[in-house]
Design a protein around this motif. Structure first.
Motif, PDB file in Angstrom:
ATOM      1  N   TYR A  93      30.152  23.229  48.012  1.00 47.90           N
ATOM      2  CA  TYR A  93      29.693  24.799  48.041  1.00 47.90           C
ATOM      3  C   TYR A  93      30.902  25.683  48.649  1.00 47.90           C
ATOM      4  N   GLN A  94      31.472  25.424  49.372  1.00 49.19           N
ATOM      5  CA  GLN A  94      32.501  26.097  50.141  1.00 49.19           C
ATOM      6  C   GLN A  94      33.689  26.107  48.859  1.00 49.19           C
ATOM      7  N   LEU A  95      34.015  24.911  48.200  1.00 51.55           N
ATOM      8  CA  LEU A  95      35.173  25.007  47.374  1.00 51.55           C
ATOM      9  C   LEU A  95      34.705  25.801  45.939  1.00 51.55           C
ATOM     10  N   MET A  96      33.498  25.841  45.525  1.00 54.83           N
ATOM     11  CA  MET A  96      33.117  26.639  44.427  1.00 54.83           C
ATOM     12  C   MET A  96      33.331  28.351  44.836  1.00 54.83           C
ATOM     13  N   TRP A  97      33.254  28.612  46.076  1.00 54.30           N
ATOM     14  CA  TRP A  97      33.408  29.905  46.515  1.00 54.30           C
ATOM     15  C   TRP A  97      34.807  30.484  46.292  1.00 54.30           C
ATOM     16  N   VAL A  98      35.861  29.541  46.216  1.00 57.13           N
ATOM     17  CA  VAL A  98      37.128  29.786  46.001  1.00 57.13           C
ATOM     18  C   VAL A  98      37.531  30.448  44.759  1.00 57.13           C
ATOM     19  N   PRO A  99      36.896  29.908  43.391  1.00 52.64           N
ATOM     20  CA  PRO A  99      37.262  30.600  42.306  1.00 52.64           C
ATOM     21  C   PRO A  99      36.218  31.854  42.166  1.00 52.64           C
ATOM     22  N   VAL A 100      35.060  31.707  42.535  1.00 52.76           N
ATOM     23  CA  VAL A 100      34.149  32.741  42.563  1.00 52.76           C
ATOM     24  C   VAL A 100      34.446  34.117  43.177  1.00 52.76           C
ATOM     25  N   SER A 101      35.444  33.999  44.422  1.00 58.17           N
ATOM     26  CA  SER A 101      35.957  35.074  45.315  1.00 58.17           C
ATOM     27  C   SER A 101      37.005  35.621  44.689  1.00 58.17           C
ATOM     28  N   ALA A 102      37.626  34.620  43.901  1.00 56.42           N
ATOM     29  CA  ALA A 102      38.887  35.161  43.023  1.00 56.42           C
ATOM     30  C   ALA A 102      38.189  36.331  41.967  1.00 56.42           C
ATOM     31  N   LEU A 103      37.123  35.974  41.365  1.00 61.00           N
ATOM     32  CA  LEU A 103      36.545  36.777  40.240  1.00 61.00           C
ATOM     33  C   LEU A 103      35.997  37.983  40.877  1.00 61.00           C
ATOM     34  N   PHE A 104      35.445  37.949  42.061  1.00 60.89           N
ATOM     35  CA  PHE A 104      34.904  39.302  42.870  1.00 60.89           C
ATOM     36  C   PHE A 104      35.974  40.009  43.209  1.00 60.89           C
ATOM     37  N   THR A 105      37.140  39.608  43.718  1.00 64.00           N
ATOM     38  CA  THR A 105      38.465  40.316  44.083  1.00 64.00           C
ATOM     39  C   THR A 105      39.045  40.735  42.726  1.00 64.00           C
ATOM     40  N   GLY A 106      39.081  40.205  41.541  1.00 61.80           N
ATOM     41  CA  GLY A 106      39.915  40.827  40.396  1.00 61.80           C
ATOM     42  C   GLY A 106      38.671  41.857  39.645  1.00 61.80           C
ATOM     43  N   ALA A 107      37.467  41.987  40.043  1.00 62.09           N
ATOM     44  CA  ALA A 107      36.393  42.758  39.713  1.00 62.09           C
ATOM     45  C   ALA A 107      36.739  44.188  40.469  1.00 62.09           C
ATOM     46  N   ALA A 108      36.928  43.836  41.790  1.00 61.19           N
ATOM     47  CA  ALA A 108      36.983  45.108  42.695  1.00 61.19           C
ATOM     48  C   ALA A 108      38.522  45.413  42.329  1.00 61.19           C
ATOM     49  N   TYR A 109      39.513  44.860  41.766  1.00 59.55           N
ATOM     50  CA  TYR A 109      40.820  45.618  41.531  1.00 59.55           C
ATOM     51  C   TYR A 109      40.729  46.479  40.553  1.00 59.55           C
ATOM     52  N   LEU A 110      39.901  45.848  39.400  1.00 60.06           N
ATOM     53  CA  LEU A 110      39.735  46.497  38.004  1.00 60.06           C
ATOM     54  C   LEU A 110      38.685  47.901  38.313  1.00 60.06           C
ATOM     55  N   LEU A 111      37.818  47.834  39.142  1.00 60.09           N
ATOM     56  CA  LEU A 111      37.008  49.114  39.470  1.00 60.09           C
ATOM     57  C   LEU A 111      37.739  50.201  40.198  1.00 60.09           C
ATOM     58  N   ILE A 112      38.781  49.644  41.119  1.00 62.73           N
ATOM     59  CA  ILE A 112      39.848  50.616  41.815  1.00 62.73           C
ATOM     60  C   ILE A 112      40.661  51.273  40.833  1.00 62.73           C
ATOM     61  N   ARG A 113      41.483  50.408  40.034  1.00 60.20           N
ATOM     62  CA  ARG A 113      42.209  50.823  39.050  1.00 60.20           C
ATOM     63  C   ARG A 113      41.400  51.773  38.060  1.00 60.20           C
ATOM     64  N   ARG A 114      40.299  51.552  37.435  1.00 61.66           N
ATOM     65  CA  ARG A 114      39.692  52.492  36.592  1.00 61.66           C
ATOM     66  C   ARG A 114      39.596  53.895  37.303  1.00 61.66           C
ATOM     67  N   ASP A 115      39.107  53.778  38.650  1.00 67.56           N
ATOM     68  CA  ASP A 115      38.500  54.772  39.395  1.00 67.56           C
ATOM     69  C   ASP A 115      39.809  55.596  39.737  1.00 67.56           C
ATOM     70  N   GLU A 116      40.936  55.053  39.753  1.00 64.04           N
ATOM     71  CA  GLU A 116      42.185  55.863  40.122  1.00 64.04           C
ATOM     72  C   GLU A 116      42.637  56.464  38.736  1.00 64.04           C
ATOM     73  N   ALA A 117      42.607  55.718  37.660  1.00 63.43           N
ATOM     74  CA  ALA A 117      42.786  56.554  36.410  1.00 63.43           C
ATOM     75  C   ALA A 117      42.051  57.611  35.918  1.00 63.43           C
ATOM     76  N   ALA A 118      40.604  57.682  36.507  1.00 67.45           N
ATOM     77  CA  ALA A 118      39.995  58.797  36.165  1.00 67.45           C
ATOM     78  C   ALA A 118      40.176  59.886  37.203  1.00 67.45           C
ATOM     79  N   ARG A 119      40.376  59.822  38.271  1.00 74.97           N
ATOM     80  CA  ARG A 119      40.955  60.630  39.361  1.00 74.97           C
ATOM     81  C   ARG A 119      42.054  61.306  38.826  1.00 74.97           C
ATOM     82  N   LYS A 120      43.137  60.689  38.432  1.00 77.25           N
ATOM     83  CA  LYS A 120      44.299  61.131  37.974  1.00 77.25           C
ATOM     84  C   LYS A 120      44.168  61.947  36.660  1.00 77.25           C
ATOM     85  N   ALA A 121      43.031  61.545  35.842  1.00 79.58           N
ATOM     86  CA  ALA A 121      42.937  62.430  34.510  1.00 79.58           C
ATOM     87  C   ALA A 121      41.996  63.670  35.083  1.00 79.58           C
ATOM     88  N   ALA A 122      41.313  63.535  35.938  1.00 84.86           N
ATOM     89  CA  ALA A 122      40.574  64.663  36.418  1.00 84.86           C
ATOM     90  C   ALA A 122      41.442  65.667  37.139  1.00 84.86           C
TER      91      ALA A 122
END
Length: 89
Positions: free
Chosen positions: A42-71
């Motif tokens: 269970y703990q080992l399963m959360w290593v790649p799952v955490s990477a997916l969550f972190t990647g999703a957070a990165y993409l959300l922030i990057r998209r939000d920054e682009a929207a702020r810059k465009a605005a």
């Protein structure tokens, strides 16, 4: 200003931390997977799952920054304050 994308990114980062720190939810030996007790796989399963969550957070922030810059580009550039010449002409 806090946008919904930033809140969602924060939740994406918070979920793996809370799940892994909530030990009573997985402090058991069964069911086994590949000979590993539940506690370990269970703990080992959360290593790649955490990477997916972190990647999703990165993409959300990057998209939000682009929207702020465009605005800000649409509303016009922010001009710096003019320095005073100290009363000299």
């Amino acid at each position: 200003m806090v946008s919904p994308a930033r809140v969602l990114a924060g939740l994406c980062l918070l979920v793996p931390i809370v799940v892994v720190l909530w030990v009573p939810s997985y402090s058991k030996t069964s069911p086994e997977f590949g000979g590993l007790p539940f506690f370990y796989w269970y703990q080992l399963m959360w290593v790649p799952v955490s990477a997916l969550f972190t990647g999703a957070a990165y993409l959300l922030i990057r998209r939000d920054e682009a929207a702020r810059k465009a605005a800000s580009a649409v509303s016009g550039p922010v001009l710096p304050a003019q320095p005073s010449d100290g009363g000299r002409s």
